[in-house]
Design a protein around this motif. Structure first.
Motif, PDB file in Angstrom:
ATOM      1  N   ALA A 122       8.914 105.335  32.442  1.00  0.00           N
ATOM      2  CA  ALA A 122       9.013 106.128  33.565  1.00  0.00           C
ATOM      3  C   ALA A 122       7.707 107.087  33.311  1.00  0.00           C
ATOM      4  O   ALA A 122       6.987 107.540  34.224  1.00  0.00           O
ATOM      5  N   ILE A 123       7.614 107.657  32.205  1.00  0.00           N
ATOM      6  CA  ILE A 123       6.503 108.407  31.967  1.00  0.00           C
ATOM      7  C   ILE A 123       5.429 107.806  31.772  1.00  0.00           C
ATOM      8  O   ILE A 123       4.231 108.384  32.359  1.00  0.00           O
ATOM      9  N   LYS A 124       5.040 106.682  31.298  1.00  0.00           N
ATOM     10  CA  LYS A 124       3.899 105.642  31.342  1.00  0.00           C
ATOM     11  C   LYS A 124       3.513 105.418  32.484  1.00  0.00           C
ATOM     12  O   LYS A 124       2.078 105.590  33.249  1.00  0.00           O
ATOM     13  N   LYS A 125       4.276 104.868  33.518  1.00  0.00           N
ATOM     14  CA  LYS A 125       3.857 104.679  34.861  1.00  0.00           C
ATOM     15  C   LYS A 125       3.667 105.614  36.043  1.00  0.00           C
ATOM     16  O   LYS A 125       2.895 105.656  36.426  1.00  0.00           O
ATOM     17  N   LEU A 126       4.635 106.466  35.841  1.00  0.00           N
ATOM     18  CA  LEU A 126       4.989 107.471  36.934  1.00  0.00           C
ATOM     19  C   LEU A 126       3.812 108.754  36.757  1.00  0.00           C
ATOM     20  O   LEU A 126       3.378 109.434  37.680  1.00  0.00           O
ATOM     21  N   VAL A 127       3.591 109.174  35.431  1.00  0.00           N
ATOM     22  CA  VAL A 127       2.961 110.381  35.040  1.00  0.00           C
ATOM     23  C   VAL A 127       1.600 109.786  34.634  1.00  0.00           C
ATOM     24  O   VAL A 127       0.730 110.661  35.482  1.00  0.00           O
ATOM     25  N   PHE A 128       1.227 109.005  33.933  1.00  0.00           N
ATOM     26  CA  PHE A 128       0.223 108.867  33.252  1.00  0.00           C
ATOM     27  C   PHE A 128      -0.893 107.566  34.071  1.00  0.00           C
ATOM     28  O   PHE A 128      -1.972 107.685  34.024  1.00  0.00           O
ATOM     29  N   GLU A 129      -0.088 106.745  34.640  1.00  0.00           N
ATOM     30  CA  GLU A 129      -0.971 105.689  35.200  1.00  0.00           C
ATOM     31  C   GLU A 129      -1.001 105.990  37.041  1.00  0.00           C
ATOM     32  O   GLU A 129      -2.033 106.081  37.294  1.00  0.00           O
ATOM     33  N   GLU A 130       0.201 106.396  37.416  1.00  0.00           N
ATOM     34  CA  GLU A 130       0.290 106.212  38.862  1.00  0.00           C
ATOM     35  C   GLU A 130       0.133 107.755  39.066  1.00  0.00           C
ATOM     36  O   GLU A 130      -0.473 108.042  40.619  1.00  0.00           O
ATOM     37  N   LYS A 131       0.268 108.643  38.197  1.00  0.00           N
ATOM     38  CA  LYS A 131      -0.093 110.167  38.372  1.00  0.00           C
ATOM     39  C   LYS A 131       0.912 110.802  39.743  1.00  0.00           C
ATOM     40  O   LYS A 131       0.282 111.891  40.285  1.00  0.00           O
ATOM     41  N   ARG A 132       2.005 110.208  39.841  1.00  0.00           N
ATOM     42  CA  ARG A 132       2.866 110.685  40.841  1.00  0.00           C
ATOM     43  C   ARG A 132       3.566 111.948  40.278  1.00  0.00           C
ATOM     44  O   ARG A 132       4.082 112.685  41.287  1.00  0.00           O
ATOM     45  N   LEU A 133       3.621 112.061  39.171  1.00  0.00           N
ATOM     46  CA  LEU A 133       4.045 113.368  38.685  1.00  0.00           C
ATOM     47  C   LEU A 133       3.545 113.930  37.588  1.00  0.00           C
ATOM     48  O   LEU A 133       2.452 112.976  36.889  1.00  0.00           O
ATOM     49  N   THR A 134       3.240 115.252  37.534  1.00  0.00           N
ATOM     50  CA  THR A 134       2.473 115.843  36.340  1.00  0.00           C
ATOM     51  C   THR A 134       3.290 116.006  35.193  1.00  0.00           C
ATOM     52  O   THR A 134       4.506 116.077  35.522  1.00  0.00           O
ATOM     53  N   PRO A 135       2.779 115.981  33.900  1.00  0.00           N
ATOM     54  CA  PRO A 135       3.651 116.189  32.872  1.00  0.00           C
ATOM     55  C   PRO A 135       4.520 117.447  33.002  1.00  0.00           C
ATOM     56  O   PRO A 135       5.834 117.564  32.779  1.00  0.00           O
ATOM     57  N   GLN A 136       3.994 118.593  33.671  1.00  0.00           N
ATOM     58  CA  GLN A 136       4.872 119.769  33.844  1.00  0.00           C
ATOM     59  C   GLN A 136       6.144 119.704  34.964  1.00  0.00           C
ATOM     60  O   GLN A 136       6.808 119.930  34.898  1.00  0.00           O
ATOM     61  N   GLN A 137       5.761 118.895  35.874  1.00  0.00           N
ATOM     62  CA  GLN A 137       6.744 118.759  37.007  1.00  0.00           C
ATOM     63  C   GLN A 137       7.927 118.036  36.188  1.00  0.00           C
ATOM     64  O   GLN A 137       9.272 118.336  36.340  1.00  0.00           O
ATOM     65  N   LEU A 138       7.430 116.807  35.312  1.00  0.00           N
ATOM     66  CA  LEU A 138       8.539 115.985  34.652  1.00  0.00           C
ATOM     67  C   LEU A 138       9.333 116.970  33.761  1.00  0.00           C
ATOM     68  O   LEU A 138      10.544 116.940  33.815  1.00  0.00           O
ATOM     69  N   TRP A 139       8.597 117.754  33.106  1.00  0.00           N
ATOM     70  CA  TRP A 139       9.213 118.608  31.982  1.00  0.00           C
ATOM     71  C   TRP A 139      10.175 119.689  32.775  1.00  0.00           C
ATOM     72  O   TRP A 139      11.241 119.963  32.314  1.00  0.00           O
ATOM     73  N   ASP A 140       9.631 120.295  33.864  1.00  0.00           N
ATOM     74  CA  ASP A 140      10.450 121.141  34.424  1.00  0.00           C
ATOM     75  C   ASP A 140      11.585 120.731  35.052  1.00  0.00           C
ATOM     76  O   ASP A 140      12.812 121.159  35.119  1.00  0.00           O
ATOM     77  N   ALA A 141      11.760 119.351  35.540  1.00  0.00           N
ATOM     78  CA  ALA A 141      12.970 118.608  36.160  1.00  0.00           C
ATOM     79  C   ALA A 141      14.068 118.252  35.011  1.00  0.00           C
ATOM     80  O   ALA A 141      14.931 118.356  35.100  1.00  0.00           O
TER      81      ALA A 141
END
Length: 804
Positions: A569-588
Motif C-alpha cells: 500500500a505504501i509503495k504503490k499508493l504513496v510513492f508510485e501513484e502518489k494518491r496519498l502523501t506520507p503525511q496524509q497516510l500518517w495522519d490517517a
C-alpha cells in the motif's frame, strides 16, 4: 455416515470415558506446588540439578494416583483429570495475582476452591524472588528493559514455564528400558576422572539421573500395587483380568524393555506423562509414533496376541489420557495460546532413512484411532512426500473431512533438505517429526526450544521504523532514529529504515532469549528429559548445557501478511501513484481511520493496493525482501549451547505464531494496509482475512515465495473450507491435487484445514451448549470452540472460506 463406516466408532467404554473427561471442569491443583515447596525448602544446599531430581522423586512418591474405571492405561498428572498443576519454581506471580480471576476469564477458564487459594497463598512467600521469573529478570541488561516493560517480545510464557518442544528417544526407551539408561549412567559415572574440574558437575548430574530413573520405576510400581488392590475387590471378571494385566505391565515398564504392544503403549504414556510433571513446558510430543510402535503391534497381531479392534481401543484410551494433561497460563499468555493447548504432537507417515515410503499397516490404525476419538489432543501431523502411499493420503483427507482440524501436513520435500543444509545428518533428517504446532526436530536428539522463544511483531516494528524509532503503541523509544515517514521521499528510504530497525530489534530479542536461557540452565534443569535425549548421558550434561546432539532455535515472526499488504500500500499508493502523501497516510494511521476523510483513505488502502495471497509478485516480493532482512540478521547469533557439544547452536526463522496474532494485534496500532488499531494480525503466514481473492492455488503460490528453506522453525498455513465443498469425490480429488502441487512443485512447508461453515461457527458462538464437541483449528493446533475467547472465535469466523 460414510466416515462412520470408514473409521468405525469408539467402543462404548471409550465413548463413555471420552465424555467423562470432556465433562470434567478444569480446576487449579495445588498438590504439586506443595510437594515442590517441601523439597526446595528442605534441600536449599543442593545444586539445582540434584534439587530437581529430588523434587521429581518426591512428587512421584507422594502425589495422588488413581486408575479410572474405564481406562486401560495407568497414570495421572494431577489429583483429578484435567486439573492444572501449579509449577511455583517458575513463577507464582500471576498465580497469586489471578487467584480470584481464573473463573472470570473470557476464555481458558479454570475453577479454583477456597482451600486451594489458601494453600497457594501459604507457600507464596517462600517463592518470592526465588523463581525462574525472578532470576531471569535479574539477568536482563538495562538496554532491554523497555521491551520487557512493554511486552513487545511476548516473553510471558518463557519466564513462567519450562521449554519442551521436543520428543525424547521413545524407540530406545522401549528397546532398552530405563534399566539400560541406568546402566549407561552408572558406567559413565564410574569412568569419571574426579580430578578433572568438569567431572564435578558431571558426577552430580549422573547421581541426579539415577535418582529420577529409580523414581519413575517406583512410580509405575505404585500403579501396579493399586491395580492389584483394585483387582482383588473387582466383581466383574473381565475388568478384574484387565486390572491384573495392568498391574503386571506397570511392574515391568518403563524400567524394563517393552515386550508387547500393550507394554509399549503403557511405557510411552508413563514417560509422556512424567515429563509433563517434571516441567510445564508444552509441546512434548510423541515423535514418529507409527514407526516405533509398529513392530510391537505387528508382532502381536501375527501371534494372535492382539486384534486390530483391541489395539484401536488401547490407542483411543491413550489419546483420551493425553487430553487430561493440563496447563494454566497467565491471562496475558492465553492471548497467544488460546484454548489451553498442550501441542502434544503425533507424527505418522513420511520416509525411511533410505527414502522409501514409511507408511505401514499401523499408520492406518493410528489414523483410524484419531478419527474415532476426535479430540484436540494429540495434534496429528502427517509427513507428506511425493511418493506417499496414495491410499493413505486419501484416508488422511477423509479424516480431514470430519472437521476437527486434523491432520496437519508437513512436507518432506522442503523440510528434509532444509535440515541437511543446517548440518543435520541425512539419516536423522529423514527421521524428523513434528514437535509442537508445525515445528519440526529429530526426535530423541534435539535440544529444547526449537521455536517460540520470542515474538517479533513485524507490523508494529514497521510503524516503529516509520516513527523515528519510537513505538507508536507506547510512545517508548525502541531503536535509533532512522528518519520519520512524513519526511521520506521514496520507498527505498522506508525500506532502509526497516532494515536498520529489524536488525536492531533482532539483536535485542537475542539478548533477552540468552538471558532467559542462562537462567533456565542454572535454575530449572530437567533431569529426566535430559537423560532421555541423546547424548546427554554420554556428555554428562543437561540439554540446556549442550547435552543434545542437535540444537537449533527460532523466534516467531508475527504478522507476515499485514507486513506484505502494508508495504504494498505504501509503495504503490504513496510513492508510485502518489494518491496519498506520507503525511496524509500518517495522519490517517494516528486517527485510526476515524474521520470521514481517513475512512476514505482506509478504503483505498484496503481496495486499491495489491494483497498477499493472490500470487502477485509485486506484493509477495516486498515481504520476501523485508523478511530477508531479519533472516540475514538472525543467522549471526549463536545460542547459549553453541560450541558446547551440539551440532548447530544457531538460529533460524519461524512463523508458528499460534494464536499470538490476536494478542499481538491488541498491541499494534492502525497499520498501512487499512487494519484498525488492536485488531488481530494475520496468523502464521496465512493471508489477511478475505484478502486472498483468487482461490487456494494463488494462496499456495504466494506462500511458496517466502524463503521457506530459511524458515525451518515452521511456515504455518491455515486454510478454511465449508463441508459442502468436500461433499463429493470430484472436489476431494481437486483438493488432493492442489496439495500435491503445493508440496511437490512449490515446496510448501505446511498446510492444515478447518472444514467448518461460517454459519456453524456463528451458531456455536451464540449457542455454545449446542456445540460442545465443535473443534476448530486455531493455529498449529486444534481447540474446542466454546473454550476460546470471543476475540479468538471472531478471528476464526472471519477467515476466508476457500473453494476448489
Amino acid at each position: 455416515m460414510e466416515n462412520t463406516k470408514l473409521f468405525g466408532k469408539l467402543t462404548p467404554r471409550m465413548q463413555a470415558f471420552r465424555e467423562e473427561v470432556l465433562d470434567e471442569k478444569p480446576y487449579i491443583d495445588a498438590e504439586r506446588a506443595l510437594l515442590v515447596t517441601e523439597v526446595y525448602q528442605k534441600h536449599r544446599e543442593q545444586p539445582p540439578v540434584m534439587r530437581r531430581a529430588l523434587m521429581l522423586a518426591h512428587i512421584l512418591e507422594k502425589m495422588t494416583i488413581y486408575i479410572e474405571d474405564k481406562t486401560l492405561l495407568a497414570g495421572n498428572q494431577a489429583t483429578k483429570n484435567c486439573n492444572a498443576p501449579i509449577f511455583p519454581e517458575y513463577t507464582m506471580g500471576f498465580v497469586i495475582d489471578e487467584l480470584d480471576k481464573f473463573e472470570q476469564r473470557d476464555g481458558d477458564v479454570f475453577y479454583i476452591t477456597e482451600q486451594t487459594k489458601a494453600q497457594l497463598r501459604q507457600i507464596a512467600p517462600f517463592w518470592e524472588n526465588n523463581t525462574l521469573r525472578a532470576r531471569g529478570g535479574a539477568l536482563l541488561p538495562d538496554e532491554v528493559a523497555v521491551f520487557m516493560e512493554t511486552g513487545l517480545f511476548g516473553m510471558e510464557g518463557k519466564l513462567n514455564a519450562g521449554d519442551a518442544h521436543l520428543a525424547v528417544n521413545y524407540p530406545r526407551i522401549l528397546k532398552e528400558g530405563l534399566r539400560g539408561y541406568a546402566a549407561r549412567t552408572r558406567a559413565a559415572k564410574a569412568a569419571l576422572d574426579l580430578t578433572e574440574p568438569k567431572s564435578v558437575d558431571k558426577y552430580v548430574f549422573y547421581k541426579a539421573v539415577l535418582i529420577v530413573l529409580e523414581a519413575v520405576r517406583n512410580f509405575a510400581r505404585r500403579y501396579a500395587a493399586l491395580a492389584e488392590k483394585m483387582a482383588a475387590v473387582e466383581q466383574d471378571g473381565q475388568r478384574r483380568a484387565e486390572l491384573q494385566e495392568m498391574a503386571r505391565i506397570c511392574a515391568k515398564v518403563p524400567y524394563e524393555p517393552a515386550g508387547s504392544f500393550s507394554e509399549a503403549v503403557q511405557a510411552v504414556w508413563f514417560i509422556q506423562l512424567i515429563l509433563q510433571i517434571e516441567s510445564n513446558g508444552h509441546s512434548l510430543s510423541y515423535g514418529r509414533f507409527d514407526q516405533y510402535i509398529a513392530p510391537y503391534y505387528l508382532r502381536d497381531l501375527r501371534a494372535g496376541a492382539i486384534t486390530k479392534e483391541a489395539a484401536l481401543e488401547l490407542l483411543s484410551c491413550l489419546w483420551i489420557k493425553t487430553l487430561t494433561v493440563q496447563k494454566v497460563r497467565s491471562q496475558a499468555h492465553t492471548l497467544s495460546s488460546a484454548g489451553s493447548p498442550m501441542y502434544q504432537n503425533v507424527t505418522i507417515g513420511g520416509q525411511t532413512p533410505d527414502g522409501q515410503d514409511a507408511v505401514n499397516d499401523f499408520s492406518f490404525v493410528v489414523l483410524q484411532s484419531i478419527a474415532q476419538t476426535r479430540l484436540t489432543q494429540p495434534n496429528l501431523t502427517v509427513r507428506y512426500h511425493k511418493n506417499i502411499n496414495p491410499e493413505f493420503f486419501d484416508r488422511c483427507i477423509e479424516v480431514m473431512k470430519l472437521g476437527f482440524g486434523m491432520p496437519a501436513f508437513n512436507n518432506d520435500e522442503i523440510i528434509i533438505p532444509s535440515f541437511i543444509n543446517w548440518g543435520v545428518k541425512p539419516e536423522d533428517a529423514y527421521d524428523y517429526s513434528a514437535i509442537g504446532c508445525v515445528e519440526t526436530a529429530v526426535p530423541g536428539k534435539w535440544g529444547y526450544r526449537c521455536t517460540g522463544m520470542s515474538y517479533l511483531n513485524f507490523p508494529r516494528l514497521l510503524l516503529c521504523a516509520m516513527n523515528g524509532g519510537i513505538d507508536l503503541t507506547t510512545g517508548r523509544r525502541f531503536t535509533e532514529d532512522f528518519g520519520h515517514f512524513t519526511a521520506m521521499k521514496s520507498y527505498e528510504e522506508l525500506f532502509a529504515a526497516w532494515d536498520k530497525t529489524i536488525r536492531q530489534m533482532t539483536r535485542y530479542s537475542v539478548i533477552v532469549e540468552n538471558a532467559i536461557d542462562c537462567a533456565s540452565e542454572r535454575d530449572v534443569p530437567d533431569i529426566l528429559c535430559s537423560a532421555l535425549t541423546d547424548d546427554c548421558i554420554g556428555r554428562g550434561k543437561t540439554i540446556k548445557e549442550g547435552g543434545a546432539i542437535y540444537d537449533f532455535i527460532s523466534g516467531l515472526q508475527v504478522g507476515i501478511a499485514d507486513m506484505a499488504d502494508s508495504l504494498a500500500a505504501i509503495k504503490k499508493l504513496v510513492f508510485e501513484e502518489k494518491r496519498l502523501t506520507p503525511q496524509q497516510l500518517w495522519d490517517a494511521l494516528l486517527d485510526d481511520f476515524t474521520a470521514p476523510e481517513n475512512q476514505r483513505i482506509q478504503a483505498m488502502l484496503q481496495e486499491d493496493a495489491p494483497k498477499y495471497g493472490n500470487d502477485d509478485d509485486y506484493v509477495d516480493g516486498l515481504v520476501v525482501a523485508a523478511y530477508d532482512c531479519y533472516l540475514d540478521e538472525i543467522k549471526k547469533y549463536r545460542t547459549t549451547r553453541y560450541g558446547r557439544g551440539p551440532i548447530g547452536g544457531i538460529r533460524y526463522g519461524g512463523t508458528s505464531s499460534i494464536s499470538a496474532n490476536v494478542g499481538q494485534g491488541l498491541g499494534t496500532m492502525a497499520t498501512p494496509n487499512g487494519r484498525k488499531a488492536k485488531a488481530p494480525l494475520a496468523e502464521g503466514c496465512s493471508p489477511e482475512h478475505n484478502a486472498d481473492r483468487h482461490g487456494p492455488t494463488a494462496v499456495f503460490k504466494s506462500v511458496a515465495k517466502l524463503p521457506t528453506a530459511k524458515i525451518t522453525g515452521g511456515v504455518l498455513l491455515n486454510q478454511k473450507m465449508t463441508p459442502a465443498m468436500l461433499d463429493n469425490d470430484t472436489n476431494k480429488q481437486k483438493l488432493m491435487m492442489i496439495i500435491k502441487t503445493f508440496f511437490n512443485r512449490l515446496h510448501g512447508y505446511h498446510v492444515q484445514y478447518n472444514i467448518v461453515s461460517r454459519e456453524t461457527l456463528l451458531d456455536a458462538q451464540a449457542h455454545p451448549e449446542k456445540h460442545k464437541d465443535l473443534i476448530v483449528r486455531v493455529a498449529g493446533y486444534s481447540a474446542f470452540f466454546h473454550v476460546l475467547s470471543k476475540a479468538t472465535q471472531d478471528d476464526i469466523i472471519g477467515r476466508t472460506e476457500q473453494a476448489v
